[in-house]
Every structure is written in structure tokens, then in C-alpha cells.
Design an enzyme around this catalytic site. Sequence first.
Site, mmCIF file in Angstrom:
data_model
loop_
_atom_site.group_PDB
_atom_site.id
_atom_site.type_symbol
_atom_site.label_atom_id
_atom_site.label_comp_id
_atom_site.label_asym_id
_atom_site.label_seq_id
_atom_site.Cartn_x
_atom_site.Cartn_y
_atom_site.Cartn_z
ATOM 1 N N ASP A 170 21.975 45.608 36.652
ATOM 2 C CA ASP A 170 23.130 45.343 37.520
ATOM 3 C C ASP A 170 22.744 44.291 38.569
ATOM 4 O O ASP A 170 21.710 44.434 39.232
ATOM 5 C CB ASP A 170 23.522 46.674 38.192
ATOM 6 C CG ASP A 170 24.825 46.584 38.951
ATOM 7 O OD1 ASP A 170 25.696 45.797 38.550
ATOM 8 O OD2 ASP A 170 24.976 47.334 39.934
ATOM 9 N N GLU A 221 28.621 36.503 36.707
ATOM 10 C CA GLU A 221 29.543 36.722 37.834
ATOM 11 C C GLU A 221 30.011 35.394 38.419
ATOM 12 O O GLU A 221 29.231 34.472 38.600
ATOM 13 C CB GLU A 221 28.860 37.567 38.927
ATOM 14 C CG GLU A 221 29.751 37.761 40.159
ATOM 15 C CD GLU A 221 29.181 38.787 41.156
ATOM 16 O OE1 GLU A 221 28.561 39.778 40.718
ATOM 17 O OE2 GLU A 221 29.372 38.592 42.368
ATOM 18 N N HIS A 241 33.835 45.301 39.460
ATOM 19 C CA HIS A 241 32.792 45.934 40.282
ATOM 20 C C HIS A 241 33.472 46.696 41.416
ATOM 21 O O HIS A 241 34.665 46.552 41.647
ATOM 22 C CB HIS A 241 31.864 44.849 40.859
ATOM 23 C CG HIS A 241 30.868 44.350 39.869
ATOM 24 N ND1 HIS A 241 29.520 44.568 39.999
ATOM 25 C CD2 HIS A 241 31.019 43.673 38.707
ATOM 26 C CE1 HIS A 241 28.888 44.032 38.969
ATOM 27 N NE2 HIS A 241 29.777 43.473 38.170
ATOM 28 N N ASN A 298 29.243 53.297 41.511
ATOM 29 C CA ASN A 298 27.948 53.697 42.052
ATOM 30 C C ASN A 298 28.137 54.613 43.260
ATOM 31 O O ASN A 298 27.730 55.782 43.247
ATOM 32 C CB ASN A 298 27.134 52.451 42.431
ATOM 33 C CG ASN A 298 25.771 52.796 42.992
ATOM 34 O OD1 ASN A 298 25.224 53.853 42.698
ATOM 35 N ND2 ASN A 298 25.222 51.934 43.822
ATOM 36 N N THR A 299 28.791 54.093 44.302
ATOM 37 C CA THR A 299 28.888 54.832 45.570
ATOM 38 C C THR A 299 29.495 56.228 45.383
ATOM 39 O O THR A 299 29.041 57.196 45.997
ATOM 40 C CB THR A 299 29.731 54.019 46.575
ATOM 41 O OG1 THR A 299 29.131 52.719 46.698
ATOM 42 C CG2 THR A 299 29.769 54.672 47.940
#
Length: 287
Positions: free
Chosen positions: A84, A135, A207, A231-232
Site C-alpha cells: 500500500d 496513484e 482510498h 484501514n482506520t
Amino acid sequence: MLVSAKEMLIKAKEGKYAVGQFNINNLEWTKAVLITAKENHSPVILGVSEGAGKYMGGYKTVVAMVKGLIDELNIDVPVALHLDHGSYEGALKTIEAGFSSVMFDGSHYSIEENIAKTKEIIRIAGEKEISVEAEVGSIGGEEDGVVGAGEVADPAECKLIADLGVDMLAAGIGNIHGKYPSNWKGLDFDALTAIKEATVNMPLVLHGGTGIPEDMIKRAISLGVAKINVNTECQLSFAAATRKYIEAGKDLEGKGFDPRKLLAPGFEAIKTTVKEKMELFGSANKA
Ligand code: 13P
């Protein structure tokens, strides 16, 4: 089975659903994501930031752990092990270590340098059939200690990078990592529509999956998003469950000193979060 993310994302884009990328940080995390993918018959992408890779003892350790779990737990759904937000050097190292997918984040370079470096990564990854994410337009919030303001990607630049032959493209559309501020304007769907039109069949990556309202997630999927990173939210659910266990004084009953007991509530909390996301993204029962 450790596979490239290419095929699962083509299928997701065609089938109008998204595959979740869940970032992993330790053994419990990884096991929770893999078991949930198996139970829900969902393809899955394990995301590893460079910082998390270092924390877990290096990329080779991560590869060995993930391969071992897939084998010993009979994980029968497609699993991609993905770097990532990789630097150029990080992408080369993970390709060498045995990752099946890499993100090269060249969004902070000029578009010319981003193109040159992305091309090189595509060439090297291609020799091992490893999928590549690029990206365009930096995604705001904090990425491994680096705080970006977040910007909306230029569709023409997205087309330039997509045409190099990447397998998936992360384009900034007002999304940010971590919690969204209360004055957040939401995803820029006009930008997403223009990027989808410019890049045609390219699976797009969203994302900052934590905290985006469900209707926006569904609309983004309908406009070509085939991979969503979370993720968070896993971190928050893991922390909340662990805190609850400690505050209940369970660790003081003696058995709490056993990490197997102490980390069990967090493990279950991640399973719940991942299952909810797989259902929301539509990837459950698609393996
Ligand atoms: P969140 O931490 O906001 O879920 O974002 C994760 C991500 O995009 C990883 O690349």
C-alpha cells in the site's frame, strides 16, 4: 491461494461490486481478515504499508506469514498480498520478497516522473505477473506519517497513467485517509465520472474507505470503483474492543495477561468490521 489482484478486479468491475483491501498490522489482524473472507466466500486484498511491513519484521516475514495462514487455515478464496502506497524502492523490495500486487504511489512526483517510474515498475512486476496500482492526485489525510492535503485528480493525467498498463488506478476525488472532518464536502462524483470516461475499463480504487457514507460507497461502485481500501475502521474497532476488555478488568483476572486472551476481542471486532464491508461492497459470495 496468493494471486495477483488483476483478475479479481476485472471481475469486480464487470460485476459492479468492489473488493475490499484491508490493511494488516499483525498476526491476529491477518488471521481475522483471511477467516472472514473464507466464511463470506469473498476475494480479498491484504494491504501492507511500508511502516506495517517494517513493524511485522520485514516483507519476507509478511509473505511467509500470509502464505502459511492460507495453507494451514485452508483459505480457499483468492487473496492478493498488496503493498500500500509504496515508494519506488519499496515496490522493488516487495516484488522481490513475493508480494502478488504492489502500489507505486508516484503522486508526489511530477506527472513525467510518475510516468517514468510507474512504467519501470510495470515492466519489473509484469515479469512475475504481479499486479500494479498507480496513484494520480494525492489522497489527503495521513498516509504512514505523511499528511497530504488531498486533491482531485486530472482525468487527462489519469488516462496517461492508465494507458501505461497498470491494473488499477487510485485517483483522488476528495477522499482522505483517516476520519473525515465534519465539514467534508463528500466525494466528487463529477470528477469520478470524468475519470471513468477517460480511463474506460480501468478498475478504479477508492482510498480512505473509513467513514464514507454507504450511499456514496454504492454510487462510487456504480461509477467504476472496484477496490476500496479500509484501514482506520479496523484499527478503531480493534482498539475499542481491547479497551473494553481491559476496562472490564478482565486482564486483572490473571488470564488477561495471556496475549491470546487479551487480543481475542479485537480479533472478533475486526472480523465483524470486515464482514460488514464485504456485504456493503458486494464482494461476499463472489469468490
Ligand atoms: P482509511 O484508513 O481511511 O480506511 O484508508 C485506508 C487506505 O486508503 C489505505 O491506503
